[in-house]
Scaffold this motif. Sequence first.
Motif, PDB file in Angstrom:
ATOM      1  N   THR A  89       0.803  -1.221   0.000  1.00 19.30           N
ATOM      2  CA  THR A  89       0.000   0.000   0.000  1.00 19.30           C
ATOM      3  C   THR A  89       0.836   1.273   0.000  1.00 19.30           C
ATOM      4  OG1 THR A  89      -0.169  -0.042   2.420  1.00 19.30           O
ATOM      5  CG2 THR A  89      -1.941  -1.117   1.171  1.00 19.30           C
ATOM      6  N   ASN A  90       2.154   1.117   0.068  1.00 21.79           N
ATOM      7  CA  ASN A  90       3.008   2.298   0.021  1.00 21.79           C
ATOM      8  C   ASN A  90       4.382   1.905  -0.510  1.00 21.79           C
ATOM      9  OD1 ASN A  90       4.739   1.453   2.275  1.00 21.79           O
ATOM     10  ND2 ASN A  90       2.955   1.873   3.562  1.00 21.79           N
ATOM     11  N   GLU A  91       5.193   2.883  -0.753  1.00 23.21           N
ATOM     12  CA  GLU A  91       6.503   2.652  -1.363  1.00 23.21           C
ATOM     13  C   GLU A  91       7.385   1.742  -0.512  1.00 23.21           C
ATOM     14  OE1 GLU A  91      10.375   5.275  -2.718  1.00 23.21           O
ATOM     15  OE2 GLU A  91       8.408   6.237  -2.680  1.00 23.21           O
ATOM     16  N   ALA A  92       7.357   1.916   0.800  1.00 27.84           N
ATOM     17  CA  ALA A  92       8.187   1.093   1.685  1.00 27.84           C
ATOM     18  C   ALA A  92       7.799  -0.386   1.582  1.00 27.84           C
ATOM     19  CB  ALA A  92       8.069   1.578   3.126  1.00 27.84           C
ATOM     20  N   GLU A  93       6.505  -0.657   1.482  1.00 30.00           N
ATOM     21  CA  GLU A  93       6.050  -2.041   1.353  1.00 30.00           C
ATOM     22  C   GLU A  93       6.448  -2.636   0.000  1.00 30.00           C
ATOM     23  OE1 GLU A  93       1.861  -1.901   2.164  1.00 30.00           O
ATOM     24  OE2 GLU A  93       2.171  -1.729   4.320  1.00 30.00           O
ATOM     25  N   VAL A  94       6.414  -1.834  -1.043  1.00 29.84           N
ATOM     26  CA  VAL A  94       6.846  -2.308  -2.365  1.00 29.84           C
ATOM     27  C   VAL A  94       8.325  -2.663  -2.315  1.00 29.84           C
ATOM     28  CG1 VAL A  94       7.213  -1.663  -4.780  1.00 29.84           C
ATOM     29  CG2 VAL A  94       5.088  -1.022  -3.628  1.00 29.84           C
ATOM     30  N   ILE A  95       9.132  -1.801  -1.743  1.00 33.37           N
ATOM     31  CA  ILE A  95      10.573  -2.046  -1.652  1.00 33.37           C
ATOM     32  C   ILE A  95      10.849  -3.304  -0.833  1.00 33.37           C
ATOM     33  CG2 ILE A  95      12.743  -1.141  -0.697  1.00 33.37           C
ATOM     34  CD1 ILE A  95      11.673   1.676  -1.567  1.00 33.37           C
ATOM     35  N   ALA A  96      10.156  -3.467   0.293  1.00 29.62           N
ATOM     36  CA  ALA A  96      10.337  -4.659   1.131  1.00 29.62           C
ATOM     37  C   ALA A  96       9.953  -5.928   0.370  1.00 29.62           C
ATOM     38  CB  ALA A  96       9.530  -4.534   2.420  1.00 29.62           C
ATOM     39  N   LEU A  98       9.928  -6.365  -2.925  1.00 24.84           N
ATOM     40  CA  LEU A  98      10.935  -6.589  -3.968  1.00 24.84           C
ATOM     41  C   LEU A  98      12.235  -7.147  -3.383  1.00 24.84           C
ATOM     42  CD1 LEU A  98      10.352  -3.447  -6.192  1.00 24.84           C
ATOM     43  CD2 LEU A  98       9.880  -5.821  -6.809  1.00 24.84           C
ATOM     44  N   GLU A  99      12.617  -6.654  -2.213  1.00 21.74           N
ATOM     45  CA  GLU A  99      13.806  -7.184  -1.552  1.00 21.74           C
ATOM     46  C   GLU A  99      13.604  -8.649  -1.178  1.00 21.74           C
ATOM     47  OE1 GLU A  99      14.471  -4.384   1.618  1.00 21.74           O
ATOM     48  OE2 GLU A  99      15.685  -3.080   0.335  1.00 21.74           O
ATOM     49  N   SER A 100      12.402  -9.004  -0.752  1.00 18.92           N
ATOM     50  CA  SER A 100      12.082 -10.390  -0.414  1.00 18.92           C
ATOM     51  C   SER A 100      12.208 -11.287  -1.641  1.00 18.92           C
ATOM     52  CB  SER A 100      10.667 -10.462   0.154  1.00 18.92           C
ATOM     53  OG  SER A 100      10.251 -11.790   0.295  1.00 18.92           O
ATOM     54  N   VAL A 101      11.676 -10.819  -2.758  1.00 17.97           N
ATOM     55  CA  VAL A 101      11.764 -11.585  -4.008  1.00 17.97           C
ATOM     56  C   VAL A 101      13.220 -11.716  -4.443  1.00 17.97           C
ATOM     57  CG1 VAL A 101      11.199 -11.552  -6.473  1.00 17.97           C
ATOM     58  CG2 VAL A 101       9.441 -10.995  -4.773  1.00 17.97           C
ATOM     59  N   GLU A 103      15.866 -11.636  -2.573  1.00 16.66           N
ATOM     60  CA  GLU A 103      16.549 -12.551  -1.643  1.00 16.66           C
ATOM     61  C   GLU A 103      16.207 -14.004  -1.971  1.00 16.66           C
ATOM     62  OE1 GLU A 103      19.186 -13.376   1.486  1.00 16.66           O
ATOM     63  OE2 GLU A 103      18.834 -11.565   0.322  1.00 16.66           O
ATOM     64  N   MET A 104      14.947 -14.276  -2.273  1.00 14.66           N
ATOM     65  CA  MET A 104      14.545 -15.633  -2.663  1.00 14.66           C
ATOM     66  C   MET A 104      15.312 -16.072  -3.899  1.00 14.66           C
ATOM     67  SD  MET A 104      10.443 -16.232  -2.212  1.00 14.66           S
ATOM     68  CE  MET A 104      10.102 -15.112  -3.546  1.00 14.66           C
ATOM     69  N   GLN A 105      15.398 -15.211  -4.889  1.00 15.67           N
ATOM     70  CA  GLN A 105      16.091 -15.543  -6.131  1.00 15.67           C
ATOM     71  C   GLN A 105      17.584 -15.753  -5.896  1.00 15.67           C
ATOM     72  OE1 GLN A 105      13.433 -16.607  -7.938  1.00 15.67           O
ATOM     73  NE2 GLN A 105      14.804 -16.073  -9.577  1.00 15.67           N
ATOM     74  N   ARG A 106      18.159 -14.937  -5.050  1.00  7.56           N
ATOM     75  CA  ARG A 106      19.586 -15.063  -4.757  1.00  7.56           C
ATOM     76  C   ARG A 106      19.873 -16.430  -4.143  1.00  7.56           C
ATOM     77  NH1 ARG A 106      23.196 -14.371  -0.807  1.00  7.56           N
ATOM     78  NH2 ARG A 106      21.719 -13.657   0.748  1.00  7.56           N
ATOM     79  N   HIS A 107      19.063 -16.849  -3.191  1.00  2.26           N
ATOM     80  CA  HIS A 107      19.257 -18.158  -2.559  1.00  2.26           C
ATOM     81  C   HIS A 107      18.969 -19.298  -3.535  1.00  2.26           C
ATOM     82  CE1 HIS A 107      20.279 -16.723   1.350  1.00  2.26           C
ATOM     83  NE2 HIS A 107      19.186 -15.992   1.427  1.00  2.26           N
ATOM     84  N   LYS A 108      18.008 -19.099  -4.397  1.00  2.00           N
ATOM     85  CA  LYS A 108      17.700 -20.122  -5.400  1.00  2.00           C
ATOM     86  C   LYS A 108      18.916 -20.373  -6.276  1.00  2.00           C
ATOM     87  CE  LYS A 108      14.883 -20.874  -9.494  1.00  2.00           C
ATOM     88  NZ  LYS A 108      13.920 -20.292 -10.403  1.00  2.00           N
ATOM     89  N   TRP A 109      19.562 -19.298  -6.729  1.00  2.77           N
ATOM     90  CA  TRP A 109      20.722 -19.457  -7.608  1.00  2.77           C
ATOM     91  C   TRP A 109      21.916 -20.020  -6.854  1.00  2.77           C
ATOM     92  CZ3 TRP A 109      19.898 -19.785 -12.455  1.00  2.77           C
ATOM     93  CH2 TRP A 109      18.841 -19.077 -13.028  1.00  2.77           C
ATOM     94  N   GLU A 110      22.059 -19.684  -5.585  1.00  2.64           N
ATOM     95  CA  GLU A 110      23.213 -20.160  -4.814  1.00  2.64           C
ATOM     96  C   GLU A 110      23.232 -21.677  -4.708  1.00  2.64           C
ATOM     97  OE1 GLU A 110      23.102 -18.168  -1.079  1.00  2.64           O
ATOM     98  OE2 GLU A 110      24.043 -16.364  -1.868  1.00  2.64           O
ATOM     99  N   TRP A 111      22.091 -22.296  -4.468  1.00  5.92           N
ATOM    100  CA  TRP A 111      22.090 -23.741  -4.281  1.00  5.92           C
ATOM    101  C   TRP A 111      22.180 -24.493  -5.608  1.00  5.92           C
ATOM    102  CZ3 TRP A 111      18.353 -26.587  -6.629  1.00  5.92           C
ATOM    103  CH2 TRP A 111      17.129 -25.995  -6.873  1.00  5.92           C
ATOM    104  N   GLN A 112      22.003 -23.819  -6.703  1.00  2.00           N
ATOM    105  CA  GLN A 112      22.077 -24.494  -7.997  1.00  2.00           C
ATOM    106  C   GLN A 112      23.517 -24.636  -8.496  1.00  2.00           C
ATOM    107  OE1 GLN A 112      19.459 -22.275 -10.537  1.00  2.00           O
ATOM    108  NE2 GLN A 112      17.672 -23.436  -9.894  1.00  2.00           N
ATOM    109  N   TYR A 113      24.428 -23.910  -7.888  1.00  2.00           N
ATOM    110  CA  TYR A 113      25.824 -23.942  -8.371  1.00  2.00           C
ATOM    111  C   TYR A 113      26.772 -24.441  -7.309  1.00  2.00           C
ATOM    112  CZ  TYR A 113      23.949 -21.318 -12.206  1.00  2.00           C
ATOM    113  OH  TYR A 113      23.219 -20.910 -13.292  1.00  2.00           O
TER     114      TYR A 113
END
Length: 113
Positions: A89-96, A98-101, A103-113
């Motif tokens: 509902t606000n910019e801070a929530e959007v940023i949080a 996006l950061e969550s997504v 972080e998920m992607q970063r961990h996904k790639w880490e375990w694949q290599y």
Amino acid sequence: SYYVVFMTDNMDCFDRFTLNSQRETFVVFDKIFNSYNEARSKRDNNCASFYTYIDGYKANRSHCLLFDDSIRNCVAFEQFVKGKSYRVTNEAEVIAALESVTEMQRHKWEWQY
């Protein structure tokens, strides 16, 4: 690679005021959907508007994300599209969110290599 689609259940003033004054919007987003121009909302016909873009980009529906301020849109998206939604509902929530997504992607790639 990701596709980013801006979808708004808005009225004609979105095009006249927002898009006319924020021309960079056309560069940031791959597509822009305004329910006023499309004569349908995001949730109409079991979220058919989402399928137009998801299927058009040949994306896996379960990999799609929705960031929306409407809990009804988020619930419908998860129910019909089977993607993941974030109610923001606000910019801070959007940023949080996006950061969550990110972080998920970063961990996904880490375990694949």
